[in-house]
Enzyme design. Sequence first.
Site, PDB file in Angstrom:
ATOM      1  N   ASP A  24     -36.267  11.657   8.358  1.00 35.67           N
ATOM      2  CA  ASP A  24     -37.253  10.587   8.574  1.00 35.67           C
ATOM      3  C   ASP A  24     -38.661  11.161   8.448  1.00 35.67           C
ATOM      4  OD1 ASP A  24     -35.283   8.489   9.473  1.00 35.67           O
ATOM      5  OD2 ASP A  24     -34.920  10.052  10.962  1.00 35.67           O
ATOM      6  N   GLU A 275     -31.331  12.852   2.590  1.00 41.93           N
ATOM      7  CA  GLU A 275     -32.001  12.019   1.602  1.00 41.93           C
ATOM      8  C   GLU A 275     -33.030  12.828   0.824  1.00 41.93           C
ATOM      9  OE1 GLU A 275     -34.899   8.128   1.821  1.00 41.93           O
ATOM     10  OE2 GLU A 275     -33.089   8.106   2.979  1.00 41.93           O
ATOM     11  N   SER A 277     -33.662  16.072   0.712  1.00 40.51           N
ATOM     12  CA  SER A 277     -33.223  17.293   0.022  1.00 40.51           C
ATOM     13  C   SER A 277     -32.380  16.961  -1.209  1.00 40.51           C
ATOM     14  CB  SER A 277     -32.482  18.234   0.970  1.00 40.51           C
ATOM     15  OG  SER A 277     -31.385  17.593   1.547  1.00 40.51           O
TER      16      SER A 277
HETATM   17  O1  TRH Z   1     -32.306  16.427   7.874  1.00 38.34           O
HETATM   18  P1  TRH Z   1     -31.594  15.418   7.070  1.00 38.34           P
HETATM   19  O2  TRH Z   1     -30.161  15.398   7.240  1.00 38.34           O
HETATM   20  O3  TRH Z   1     -32.191  13.991   7.379  1.00 38.34           O
HETATM   21  C1  TRH Z   1     -31.421  12.835   7.549  1.00 38.34           C
HETATM   22  C2  TRH Z   1     -31.393  12.022   6.283  1.00 38.34           C
HETATM   23  O4  TRH Z   1     -32.674  11.748   5.770  1.00 38.34           O
HETATM   24  C3  TRH Z   1     -30.700  10.720   6.537  1.00 38.34           C
HETATM   25  O5  TRH Z   1     -30.701   9.940   5.364  1.00 38.34           O
HETATM   26  C4  TRH Z   1     -31.390  10.000   7.658  1.00 38.34           C
HETATM   27  O6  TRH Z   1     -30.783   8.803   7.893  1.00 38.34           O
HETATM   28  C5  TRH Z   1     -31.319  10.903   8.870  1.00 38.34           C
HETATM   29  O7  TRH Z   1     -31.995  12.105   8.597  1.00 38.34           O
HETATM   30  C6  TRH Z   1     -31.904  10.248  10.091  1.00 38.34           C
HETATM   31  O8  TRH Z   1     -31.841  15.670   5.503  1.00 38.34           O
HETATM   32  P2  TRH Z   1     -33.097  15.420   4.538  1.00 38.34           P
HETATM   33  O9  TRH Z   1     -33.313  13.970   4.346  1.00 38.34           O
HETATM   34  O10 TRH Z   1     -32.856  16.208   3.348  1.00 38.34           O
HETATM   35  O11 TRH Z   1     -34.341  16.004   5.313  1.00 38.34           O
HETATM   36  C7  TRH Z   1     -34.544  17.354   5.494  1.00 38.34           C
HETATM   37  C8  TRH Z   1     -36.015  17.665   5.393  1.00 38.34           C
HETATM   38  O12 TRH Z   1     -36.261  18.954   5.925  1.00 38.34           O
HETATM   39  C9  TRH Z   1     -36.520  17.679   3.965  1.00 38.34           C
HETATM   40  O13 TRH Z   1     -37.817  17.126   3.908  1.00 38.34           O
HETATM   41  C10 TRH Z   1     -36.575  19.169   3.630  1.00 38.34           C
HETATM   42  C11 TRH Z   1     -36.963  19.731   4.960  1.00 38.34           C
HETATM   43  N1  TRH Z   1     -36.659  21.144   5.185  1.00 38.34           N
HETATM   44  C12 TRH Z   1     -37.696  22.052   5.203  1.00 38.34           C
HETATM   45  O14 TRH Z   1     -38.854  21.668   5.007  1.00 38.34           O
HETATM   46  N2  TRH Z   1     -37.425  23.357   5.478  1.00 38.34           N
HETATM   47  C13 TRH Z   1     -36.163  23.811   5.701  1.00 38.34           C
HETATM   48  O15 TRH Z   1     -35.965  25.030   5.949  1.00 38.34           O
HETATM   49  C14 TRH Z   1     -35.093  22.857   5.644  1.00 38.34           C
HETATM   50  C15 TRH Z   1     -33.686  23.327   5.853  1.00 38.34           C
HETATM   51  C16 TRH Z   1     -35.372  21.534   5.390  1.00 38.34           C
END
Ligand code: TRH
Length: 376
Positions: A24, A275, A277
């Site tokens: 989010d 989402e 990533s």
């Molecule tokens: O963390 P998520 O599983 O988030 C989820 C999904 O968005 C899902 O659709 C939603 O409903 C739920 O949250 C509530 O995966 P996502 O979306 O890939 O978000 C991870 C974020 O973290 C992304 O912006 C990349 C960032 N990130 C970093 O900046 N540094 C890191 O080391 C890592 C591992 C991730």
Amino acid sequence: MSCAPPCPSLKWNIFCRVIDNYGDLGVCWRLAVNLARRGQAVRLWVDDASALGWMAPTGAPGVEVLPWHAPLDMDGVVPGDVLMEAFGCEIDPEFIASYASRIRAKGLKCLWINLEYLSAETYAARCHGLPSSVMSGPGRGLTKHFFYPGFTPDTGGLLREPDLLARQAAFDRRAWLARLGIDWQGERLVSLFCYEPVGLPALLQQCTQAAQPTRLLVTAGRASAAVQLWVDEQNTLQPPWNKNKKLLISYLPTFTQTDFDHLLWACNLNLVRGEDSLVRALWAGKPLVWHIYPQDDNAHHAKLDAFLTWLKAPASMRLAHARWNGLEPAAPMPALLQDDTLDAWQACVTQARTKLLAQDDLTTRLLAYVQRLDSD
Ligand code: TRH
């Protein structure tokens, strides 16, 4: 589609409630930065900004992060031009009342946007841009507008920075790995960002038996905990589980969003989740496996299927997704650590990425959309 430059500079208020994980806030922050870089002034209201401490420790010019707690402190706050609720979060009535009275007093258009979750399902295109009248509360009589991100030109598109391709072209994988203390000897590089996929043990097993060594770059948090658990089990149950040293594991620190991109650019295969990533993995343009965010009613099954259909995923990629996500028994996992499999996946992702690059990014579409609402 594009907003003819320069887009008028508007004041945005984006509201973000952190449900769990990082997506989010990750999406809202990325959008805020994208808007600010195109001359927009952005206030990001978030109930828990702690993850920004590692995702974006230095902040970004043009983005102000404010705590979103009840009751909302409206003292001296002018509500701005665009009101955005991310992922259906409910904005406080006092803020809506203030926004409503401002636009009514000045005769301004209502630019109230509801940003939805990303999906390749057909409803995204069907519902993208639909208005919805507000029937009660202080916003009664105003109109909300639904903005659906998506993979096709008839949706809101995907977030992509204007300098993404240039940064990617200048990326030096070996130097970046060396900065992390990884002495890369040409082994296959696989990133792991996941929840607790049922297919994980089968994949790790496959790594230990593959002809070519694999270095698994494991992100901090749930992915690291899941791998660590499996390793501890193997150490207890069958100590020589990795006797040929085919599986090398690097546990990573939390990265900034910028370095998270670098991780995906560096690897030969990216295992991503959620989402944001997934989108970053598409831009990285490498073979990928998506661990979709699980929903109680299994709504994620149709969502995963729609994505794989849009992607034109080859059969082995579909099967790997079904097993990784527990839609089918986890083992046997298709042999994905093989050149011919990865080559087929590579061709598929390259094609999809090319298709996406030919489309406007989400921020461009959002600015054009808001401009249209404003001038209608
Ligand atoms: O963390 P998520 O599983 O988030 C989820 C999904 O968005 C899902 O659709 C939603 O409903 C739920 O949250 C509530 O995966 P996502 O979306 O890939 O978000 C991870 C974020 O973290 C992304 O912006 C990349 C960032 N990130 C970093 O900046 N540094 C890191 O080391 C890592 C591992 C991730």
